[in-house]
Design an enzyme around this catalytic site. Structure first.
Site, short mmCIF file in Angstrom:
data_model
loop_
_atom_site.label_atom_id
_atom_site.label_comp_id
_atom_site.label_asym_id
_atom_site.label_seq_id
_atom_site.Cartn_x
_atom_site.Cartn_y
_atom_site.Cartn_z
N CYS A 120 -2.54 3.01 4.88
CA CYS A 120 -3.59 2.21 4.34
C CYS A 120 -4.82 1.38 5.42
O CYS A 120 -5.58 2.30 5.75
CB CYS A 120 -2.81 0.91 3.43
SG CYS A 120 -4.16 0.23 2.24
N HIS B 11 1.35 3.64 0.55
CA HIS B 11 2.53 2.81 1.10
C HIS B 11 3.89 3.45 1.09
O HIS B 11 4.81 2.91 0.32
CB HIS B 11 2.31 1.38 0.74
CG HIS B 11 1.00 0.53 1.18
ND1 HIS B 11 1.28 -0.06 2.40
CD2 HIS B 11 0.09 0.49 0.46
CE1 HIS B 11 0.16 -0.86 2.40
NE2 HIS B 11 -0.62 -0.33 1.36
N GLU C 296 6.00 3.08 3.11
CA GLU C 296 7.18 2.08 3.54
C GLU C 296 7.63 1.32 2.46
O GLU C 296 9.00 0.86 2.40
CB GLU C 296 6.63 1.19 4.62
CG GLU C 296 6.15 0.11 4.01
CD GLU C 296 4.49 0.38 3.80
OE1 GLU C 296 3.75 -0.66 3.03
OE2 GLU C 296 4.01 1.50 3.66
#
Length: 266
Positions: free
Chosen positions: A112, A226, A228
C-alpha cells in the site's frame, strides 16, 4: 550451513504511535509465520541507528500508512484537497531502507503506502486521489475494519504470477488471470518508477495494483492491497510472504558465503 531465520526490517508504519501499535502486529505476525524474524525500526531512530539495523537484516518490508507522500516529491503541480499530510519521519526511514536494499540487492516488499514510497523513490509518480466507480477504500460512513474487495488482473510471466501459482488450482498463470484482493487506499501509482514494471491492475478501472523490479536476481515487489490482513485465511497472501522470506534466506546464504552485492545482484 546458516540456519538462522532471515531478518526482515519493518519501519513503524506511522508517527502516530497508536496507529502503529494497532497495525504493526499484523505485518510482524505474517513475517514470523512465513519463517522470518521481523525487526521493528523506530521512526525516532537516528540515521546511524537505522543503518546499523538495516545492515543486520536480510530483507525489507515497507508497510502501509494513513499518511500520503508529499506531492512535491514527485513533481505534482498542485496538491489535491484529499491528499493527507505527509509523515517526514516515516519517509526518512523508508528512504534509508530503500537505499540499503537497492545497494545490497536485498529483497524488498512494499504494501500500500509502501509500494507508493518505493515508486516515488524510484522517480515515479502517484495519482493523488482515485476517482472511479470501483471502490478502493471504505466509505467515511462505514465502520473501521470494513472490508472492501475487488478483482485485479495479474500479468503472466511476472514474478507475482510465479509467486501466486502454488495457491491457484486449475489456473493457467501463463495467461492473464484474475484474483480478488482487499483494498484500502485512495492513491495509487501513476507512472512507474525507474526499474519497475506494472504486473497487476484493477480489472474494471485500470488502477495499478502491483509493480515489480526488472533487475535480474533482485526480488522487488510492491502491492497496493493488504496481504498481511488476510494471511491466516488466504493462500495467496501466505505465498507472497513466504516468497519474501525465501528470497531473504537466499540473500542471507549468499552473503554468509562471502558474496558481494554485485554478485548478489546477478
Amino acid at each position: 550451513m546458516n540456519t538462522m531465520r532471515p531478518r526482515i526490517a519493518i519501519p513503524m508504519p506511522n508517527s502516530d504511535a497508536n496507529y502503529s501499535a494497532r497495525v504493526l502486529p499484523q505485518y510482524a505476525r505474517a513475517v514470523e509465520l512465513a519463517g522470518g524474524v521481523p525487526v521493528q525500526i523506530l521512526l525516532a531512530s537516528t540515521n546511524a541507528e537505522v543503518a546499523q539495523l538495516a545492515k543486520n537484516c536480510h530483507g525489507v518490508l515497507l508497510p502501509g500508512s494513513p499518511a500520503d507522500l508529499d506531492p512535491q516529491k514527485y513533481g505534482a503541480a498542485q496538491r489535491h484537497p484529499k491528499t493527507a499530510a505527509a509523515d517526514p519521519a516515516r519517509d526518512n526511514v523508508d528512504e534509508l531502507l530503500l537505499q540499503d536494499a537497492h545497494n545490497m540487492r536485498k529483497p524488498l516488499f512494499g504494501i500500500c503506502y509502501g509500494v507508493q514510497s518505493l515508486n516515488v523513490w524510484r522517480n515515479g509518480t502517484l495519482v493523488q486521489h482515485i476517482e472511479s466507480p470501483v471502490r478502493h477504500a471504505r466509505l467515511d460512513s462505514e465502520a473501521q475494519g470494513t472490508v472492501v474487495t475487488h478483482s485485479i488482473t495479474v500479468e503472466p510471466g511476472s514474478l507475482l504470477a510465479s509467486i501466486l501459482k502454488p495457491a491457484l488450482d486449475n489456473v493457467n498463470t501463463r495467461e492473464p488471470f484474475e484474483i480478488t484482493v482487499n483494498s484500502s487506499h485512495h492513491q495509487s501509482i501513476e507512472q512507474p518508477g525507474d526499474g519497475l514494471r506494472v504486473v497487476a491492475r484493477s480489472q474494471q478501472d485500470g488502477v495499478i495494483e502491483a509493480v515489480e523490479g526488472i533487475t535480474p536476481g533482485h526480488w522487488v515487489l510492491g502491492v497496493q492491497w493488504h496481504p498481511e490482513r488476510t494471511f491466516s485465511d488466504d493462500a495467496i497472501s501466505r505465498e507472497i510472504f513466504r516468497s519474501l522470506v525465501r528470497a531473504a534466506a537466499e540473500w542471507q546464504s549468499r552473503a554468509s558465503a562471502g558474496a558481494d552485492f554485485e554478485s548478489i545482484s546477478r
